[in-house]
Design a protein around this motif. Structure first.
Motif, PDB file in Angstrom:
ATOM      1  N   GLY A 187      11.902  -7.656  50.590  1.00  0.00           N
ATOM      2  CA  GLY A 187      12.286  -8.328  49.349  1.00  0.00           C
ATOM      3  C   GLY A 187      13.500  -9.226  49.437  1.00  0.00           C
ATOM      4  O   GLY A 187      14.064  -9.607  48.416  1.00  0.00           O
ATOM      5  N   GLU A 188      13.911  -9.588  50.660  1.00  0.00           N
ATOM      6  CA  GLU A 188      15.139 -10.372  50.792  1.00  0.00           C
ATOM      7  C   GLU A 188      14.910 -11.852  51.073  1.00  0.00           C
ATOM      8  O   GLU A 188      15.778 -12.669  50.807  1.00  0.00           O
ATOM      9  N   CYS A 189      13.757 -12.230  51.653  1.00  0.00           N
ATOM     10  CA  CYS A 189      13.643 -13.593  52.183  1.00  0.00           C
ATOM     11  C   CYS A 189      12.704 -14.513  51.392  1.00  0.00           C
ATOM     12  O   CYS A 189      12.798 -15.728  51.496  1.00  0.00           O
ATOM     13  N   GLY A 190      11.780 -13.967  50.646  1.00  0.00           N
ATOM     14  CA  GLY A 190      10.871 -14.792  49.845  1.00  0.00           C
ATOM     15  C   GLY A 190       9.720 -15.409  50.624  1.00  0.00           C
ATOM     16  O   GLY A 190       8.888 -16.112  50.037  1.00  0.00           O
ATOM     17  N   ALA A 191       9.626 -15.140  51.929  1.00  0.00           N
ATOM     18  CA  ALA A 191       8.534 -15.741  52.721  1.00  0.00           C
ATOM     19  C   ALA A 191       7.164 -15.308  52.200  1.00  0.00           C
ATOM     20  O   ALA A 191       6.179 -16.016  52.357  1.00  0.00           O
ATOM     21  N   CYS A 192       7.112 -14.143  51.584  1.00  0.00           N
ATOM     22  CA  CYS A 192       5.837 -13.573  51.132  1.00  0.00           C
ATOM     23  C   CYS A 192       5.526 -13.922  49.679  1.00  0.00           C
ATOM     24  O   CYS A 192       4.623 -13.323  49.090  1.00  0.00           O
ATOM     25  N   THR A 193       6.252 -14.886  49.118  1.00  0.00           N
ATOM     26  CA  THR A 193       6.066 -15.210  47.685  1.00  0.00           C
ATOM     27  C   THR A 193       4.645 -15.660  47.376  1.00  0.00           C
ATOM     28  O   THR A 193       4.088 -16.523  48.063  1.00  0.00           O
ATOM     29  N   VAL A 194       4.073 -15.068  46.342  1.00  0.00           N
ATOM     30  CA  VAL A 194       2.813 -15.546  45.762  1.00  0.00           C
ATOM     31  C   VAL A 194       3.033 -15.598  44.254  1.00  0.00           C
ATOM     32  O   VAL A 194       4.032 -15.076  43.750  1.00  0.00           O
ATOM     33  N   LEU A 195       2.109 -16.226  43.556  1.00  0.00           N
ATOM     34  CA  LEU A 195       2.204 -16.238  42.092  1.00  0.00           C
ATOM     35  C   LEU A 195       1.285 -15.166  41.525  1.00  0.00           C
ATOM     36  O   LEU A 195       0.114 -15.095  41.901  1.00  0.00           O
ATOM     37  N   VAL A 196       1.831 -14.334  40.679  1.00  0.00           N
ATOM     38  CA  VAL A 196       1.026 -13.341  39.965  1.00  0.00           C
ATOM     39  C   VAL A 196       1.109 -13.713  38.490  1.00  0.00           C
ATOM     40  O   VAL A 196       2.194 -13.722  37.901  1.00  0.00           O
ATOM     41  N   ASP A 197      -0.040 -14.080  37.938  1.00  0.00           N
ATOM     42  CA  ASP A 197      -0.087 -14.606  36.566  1.00  0.00           C
ATOM     43  C   ASP A 197       0.944 -15.725  36.381  1.00  0.00           C
ATOM     44  O   ASP A 197       1.651 -15.797  35.356  1.00  0.00           O
ATOM     45  N   GLY A 198       1.081 -16.552  37.410  1.00  0.00           N
ATOM     46  CA  GLY A 198       1.932 -17.742  37.330  1.00  0.00           C
ATOM     47  C   GLY A 198       3.392 -17.512  37.674  1.00  0.00           C
ATOM     48  O   GLY A 198       4.156 -18.462  37.789  1.00  0.00           O
ATOM     49  N   ALA A 199       3.794 -16.256  37.862  1.00  0.00           N
ATOM     50  CA  ALA A 199       5.206 -15.985  38.168  1.00  0.00           C
ATOM     51  C   ALA A 199       5.361 -15.639  39.646  1.00  0.00           C
ATOM     52  O   ALA A 199       4.530 -14.917  40.213  1.00  0.00           O
ATOM     53  N   PRO A 200       6.424 -16.162  40.281  1.00  0.00           N
ATOM     54  CA  PRO A 200       6.605 -15.865  41.706  1.00  0.00           C
ATOM     55  C   PRO A 200       7.045 -14.413  41.927  1.00  0.00           C
ATOM     56  O   PRO A 200       7.922 -13.925  41.227  1.00  0.00           O
ATOM     57  N   VAL A 201       6.397 -13.738  42.875  1.00  0.00           N
ATOM     58  CA  VAL A 201       6.795 -12.366  43.218  1.00  0.00           C
ATOM     59  C   VAL A 201       6.815 -12.230  44.738  1.00  0.00           C
ATOM     60  O   VAL A 201       6.119 -12.953  45.439  1.00  0.00           O
ATOM     61  N   ASN A 202       7.626 -11.296  45.201  1.00  0.00           N
ATOM     62  CA  ASN A 202       7.631 -10.963  46.626  1.00  0.00           C
ATOM     63  C   ASN A 202       6.484  -9.988  46.868  1.00  0.00           C
ATOM     64  O   ASN A 202       6.560  -8.819  46.490  1.00  0.00           O
ATOM     65  N   SER A 203       5.434 -10.471  47.515  1.00  0.00           N
ATOM     66  CA  SER A 203       4.245  -9.625  47.645  1.00  0.00           C
ATOM     67  C   SER A 203       4.480  -8.436  48.573  1.00  0.00           C
ATOM     68  O   SER A 203       3.695  -7.492  48.577  1.00  0.00           O
ATOM     69  N   CYS A 204       5.575  -8.449  49.346  1.00  0.00           N
ATOM     70  CA  CYS A 204       5.871  -7.286  50.202  1.00  0.00           C
ATOM     71  C   CYS A 204       6.386  -6.111  49.382  1.00  0.00           C
ATOM     72  O   CYS A 204       6.449  -4.990  49.880  1.00  0.00           O
TER      73      CYS A 204
END
Ligand code: FES
Ligand code: FES
Length: 178
Positions: free
Chosen positions: A60-77
């Motif tokens: 949860g520190e780097c954002g490399a895994c960011t995806v959009l969930v219902d349009g909002a960015p989340v750390n998928s890890c």
């Protein structure tokens, strides 16, 4: 506790403790047998074959895994698969290589080694159109880049702002003529 709508305990898969989790990924309905605590990052990469989503730190520190969930960015890890049930998930593949930000990142050096790029672009998509520099800095604060020094990323986003403004101006001028 209410169960997420896309999660069905009645459909137990052969995989021990797995349940079927249903969600929409890049516009496509999916229902997969997964352990509810399996990371969304792994479900996307390994079960859905969407390897555009990258893993950097895994915590949860780097954002490399960011995806959009219902349009909002989340750390998928950090997101258990069960929490994605019933949502709409967008990965970088969902932009089909045609989003203006993707071209802008290439043209303005916003993508260099590329590890941060899918997450960075999705976080930038979530900023909407015409973000200010301050909004870019705040919105992308959770996405780390070791290569660009960030200016090239801000320039890339700003260039899409500019393009939209120019298109709007041209439309306005045409409107005046007719
Ligand atoms: S890999 Fe998810 S935040 Fe770094
Ligand atoms: S382009 Fe290399 S980490 Fe961002």
């Amino acid at each position: 506790m209410a169960r997420p709508s896309g999660l069905s305990r009645s459909s137990v898969s052969p995989v021990s403790s797995a349940v079927f989790v249903s969600f929409v990924v890049n516009g496509q309905k999916m229902s997969l047998p997964v352990h509810p605590m399996r990371r969304l990052l792994d479900v996307l990469r390994e079960d859905c074959g969407l390897t555009g989503t990258k893993e950097g730190c895994g915590e949860g520190e780097c954002g490399a895994c960011t995806v959009l969930v219902d349009g909002a960015p989340v750390n998928s890890c950090l997101v258990p698969a069960a929490h994605a049930a019933g949502t709409r998930v967008t990965t970088i593949e969902g932009l089909h290589g045609r989003h203006p930000l993707q071209r802008a990142f290439v043209e303005h050096g916003g993508a260099q080694c590329g590890i941060c790029t899918p997450g960075m672009i999705l976080a930038a998509v979530a900023l909407g159109t015409h973000p200010t520099l301050d909004q870019m800095k705040t919105g992308l604060a959770g996405n780390l880049c070791r290569c660009t020094g960030y200016s090239a990323i801000y320039r890339s986003i700003e260039s899409t702002n500019e393009r939209r403004r120019n298109r709007g101006d041209r439309r306005d001028r045409k409107g005046h003529r007719s």
